[in-house]
Enzyme design. Structure first.
Site, PDB file in Angstrom:
ATOM      1  N   PHE A  16       0.824  -1.211   0.000  1.00  0.00           N
ATOM      2  CA  PHE A  16       0.000   0.000   0.000  1.00  0.00           C
ATOM      3  C   PHE A  16       0.857   1.259   0.000  1.00  0.00           C
ATOM      4  O   PHE A  16       0.359   2.347   0.273  1.00  0.00           O
ATOM      5  CB  PHE A  16      -0.916  -0.022   1.227  1.00  0.00           C
ATOM      6  CG  PHE A  16      -1.697  -1.311   1.315  1.00  0.00           C
ATOM      7  CD1 PHE A  16      -2.839  -1.503   0.565  1.00  0.00           C
ATOM      8  CD2 PHE A  16      -1.233  -2.361   2.107  1.00  0.00           C
ATOM      9  CE1 PHE A  16      -3.550  -2.700   0.623  1.00  0.00           C
ATOM     10  CE2 PHE A  16      -1.937  -3.557   2.186  1.00  0.00           C
ATOM     11  CZ  PHE A  16      -3.091  -3.736   1.436  1.00  0.00           C
ATOM     12  N   GLY A  42       5.800  -3.912  10.287  1.00  0.00           N
ATOM     13  CA  GLY A  42       4.746  -4.087   9.292  1.00  0.00           C
ATOM     14  C   GLY A  42       5.308  -4.243   7.894  1.00  0.00           C
ATOM     15  O   GLY A  42       5.134  -3.388   7.033  1.00  0.00           O
ATOM     16  N   SER A  48       7.886  -1.836   1.246  1.00  0.00           N
ATOM     17  CA  SER A  48       8.727  -0.825   1.896  1.00  0.00           C
ATOM     18  C   SER A  48      10.104  -1.389   2.220  1.00  0.00           C
ATOM     19  O   SER A  48      11.112  -0.671   2.144  1.00  0.00           O
ATOM     20  CB  SER A  48       8.057  -0.298   3.164  1.00  0.00           C
ATOM     21  OG  SER A  48       7.689  -1.374   4.008  1.00  0.00           O
ATOM     22  N   GLY A  71      -0.946 -11.006   9.017  1.00  0.00           N
ATOM     23  CA  GLY A  71      -1.886  -9.987   8.542  1.00  0.00           C
ATOM     24  C   GLY A  71      -2.456  -9.153   9.671  1.00  0.00           C
ATOM     25  O   GLY A  71      -2.658  -9.650  10.780  1.00  0.00           O
ATOM     26  N   SER A 120       5.462  -7.281  16.923  1.00  0.00           N
ATOM     27  CA  SER A 120       6.353  -6.164  17.229  1.00  0.00           C
ATOM     28  C   SER A 120       6.615  -6.031  18.727  1.00  0.00           C
ATOM     29  O   SER A 120       7.757  -5.840  19.153  1.00  0.00           O
ATOM     30  CB  SER A 120       5.702  -4.892  16.668  1.00  0.00           C
ATOM     31  OG  SER A 120       6.211  -3.746  17.264  1.00  0.00           O
ATOM     32  N   ASP A 137       4.489   1.009  10.367  1.00  0.00           N
ATOM     33  CA  ASP A 137       3.401   0.728   9.417  1.00  0.00           C
ATOM     34  C   ASP A 137       2.787  -0.625   9.778  1.00  0.00           C
ATOM     35  O   ASP A 137       2.516  -1.459   8.928  1.00  0.00           O
ATOM     36  CB  ASP A 137       3.964   0.716   7.984  1.00  0.00           C
ATOM     37  CG  ASP A 137       2.865   0.709   6.932  1.00  0.00           C
ATOM     38  OD1 ASP A 137       1.722   1.105   7.244  1.00  0.00           O
ATOM     39  OD2 ASP A 137       3.152   0.295   5.796  1.00  0.00           O
ATOM     40  N   HIS A 140      -3.010  -0.810  12.635  1.00  0.00           N
ATOM     41  CA  HIS A 140      -3.485   0.568  12.543  1.00  0.00           C
ATOM     42  C   HIS A 140      -4.571   0.894  13.570  1.00  0.00           C
ATOM     43  O   HIS A 140      -5.184   1.949  13.493  1.00  0.00           O
ATOM     44  CB  HIS A 140      -3.989   0.853  11.125  1.00  0.00           C
ATOM     45  CG  HIS A 140      -2.852   1.066  10.150  1.00  0.00           C
ATOM     46  ND1 HIS A 140      -1.691   0.327  10.182  1.00  0.00           N
ATOM     47  CD2 HIS A 140      -2.692   1.946   9.126  1.00  0.00           C
ATOM     48  CE1 HIS A 140      -0.881   0.737   9.212  1.00  0.00           C
ATOM     49  NE2 HIS A 140      -1.459   1.716   8.559  1.00  0.00           N
ATOM     50  N   HIS A 165       3.664   5.749   8.361  1.00  0.00           N
ATOM     51  CA  HIS A 165       2.837   5.638   7.151  1.00  0.00           C
ATOM     52  C   HIS A 165       1.355   5.814   7.492  1.00  0.00           C
ATOM     53  O   HIS A 165       0.940   5.583   8.611  1.00  0.00           O
ATOM     54  CB  HIS A 165       3.052   4.282   6.475  1.00  0.00           C
ATOM     55  CG  HIS A 165       2.522   4.242   5.073  1.00  0.00           C
ATOM     56  ND1 HIS A 165       1.770   3.203   4.583  1.00  0.00           N
ATOM     57  CD2 HIS A 165       2.636   5.153   4.051  1.00  0.00           C
ATOM     58  CE1 HIS A 165       1.470   3.461   3.303  1.00  0.00           C
ATOM     59  NE2 HIS A 165       1.967   4.627   2.962  1.00  0.00           N
ATOM     60  N   ASP A 166       0.587   6.217   6.497  1.00  0.00           N
ATOM     61  CA  ASP A 166      -0.876   6.352   6.608  1.00  0.00           C
ATOM     62  C   ASP A 166      -1.305   7.464   7.550  1.00  0.00           C
ATOM     63  O   ASP A 166      -2.240   7.304   8.337  1.00  0.00           O
ATOM     64  CB  ASP A 166      -1.527   5.018   7.022  1.00  0.00           C
ATOM     65  CG  ASP A 166      -1.217   3.908   6.020  1.00  0.00           C
ATOM     66  OD1 ASP A 166      -1.413   4.131   4.815  1.00  0.00           O
ATOM     67  OD2 ASP A 166      -0.753   2.828   6.437  1.00  0.00           O
TER      68      ASP A 166
HETATM   69 MG    MG Z   1       0.623   1.496   5.467  1.00  0.00          MG
END
Ligand code: MG
Length: 206
Positions: A16, A42, A48, A71, A120, A137, A140, A165-166
């Site tokens: 993404f 992530g 990335s 996931g 993590s 990342d 979320h 990110h995001d």
């Molecule tokens: Mg992301």
């Protein structure tokens, strides 16, 4: 700084991260790997990771790629970002590690990457090192993002970088957990914003 050509088409790697965000990770990774090792939370299928590993290559530096590879919430069956190609038929669970490793091999970058196949928080509980860059990342949810921020930002050396990110200032554009930890980092007085590319934010540790 121009990025060397990738040995694979990045759009063949599930993920993404936009190309502009990936190139920014490469650019900042080049600087940060002189400060200390890189770490991302992530990795998913390695999109990335490939940019960060490329940043490490010439310097002979390394990136820890932390992911349980089962996931996040949004990747589970029935959820918005579920990809049935990543289901392990044996266990019926998501397994992005096979795809992750295959992509690093295709990119000839596996030597730069130290995969950590674990949650993590579990790795953070036993990690005592210092880092040049942390890229967050992972999960979320607010709980997951806060846990990653608290666990990993303290390992960043002065002059090192925190990338998130995001980050969506407009709540209609996306979840607010990443921007929440970005604001916390800025409010701590320990970080300053040095770059914004699409939904990527890069902060430098003073
Ligand atoms: Mg992301």
């Amino acid at each position: 700084m121009t990025m060397p050509e990738l040995p694979l088409h990045i759009d063949s790697v599930k993920g993404f991260l936009s190309t502009a965000e990936g190139e920014a990770l490469y650019r900042h990774g080049r600087d940060a790997c002189r400060v200390g090792p890189l770490l991302e939370v992530g990795s998913y299928c390695g999109r990335s990771t490939i940019y960060l590993a490329l940043a490490c290559r010439d310097a002979g530096a390394y990136v820890f790629a932390v992911d349980h590879h089962r996931g996040s919430e949004e990747h589970q069956p029935g959820e918005m970002f579920h990809d049935s190609e990543l289901l392990d038929p044996r266990s019926g669970e998501i397994d992005s590690f096979y795809e992750f490793r295959r992509n690093l091999e295709r990119a000839h970058l596996q030597a730069q990457v130290i995969p950590v196949v674990a949650p993590s928080a579990r790795f953070a509980a036993c990690f005592t090192g210092a880092l040049g860059l942390v890229f967050i990342d992972g999960g979320h949810s607010l709980e997951a993002a806060l846990a990653d921020y608290r666990a990993w930002s303290t390992h960043i050396l002065p002059g090192g970088l925190l990338a998130i990110h995001d980050v969506f200032p407009d709540p209609a554009a996306g979840g607010q957990a990443p921007i929440t930890i970005c604001r916390l980092a800025l409010a701590s007085g320990l970080f300053e914003m040095i770059d914004e590319v699409d939904s990527l934010r890069v902060l430098r540790r003073q």
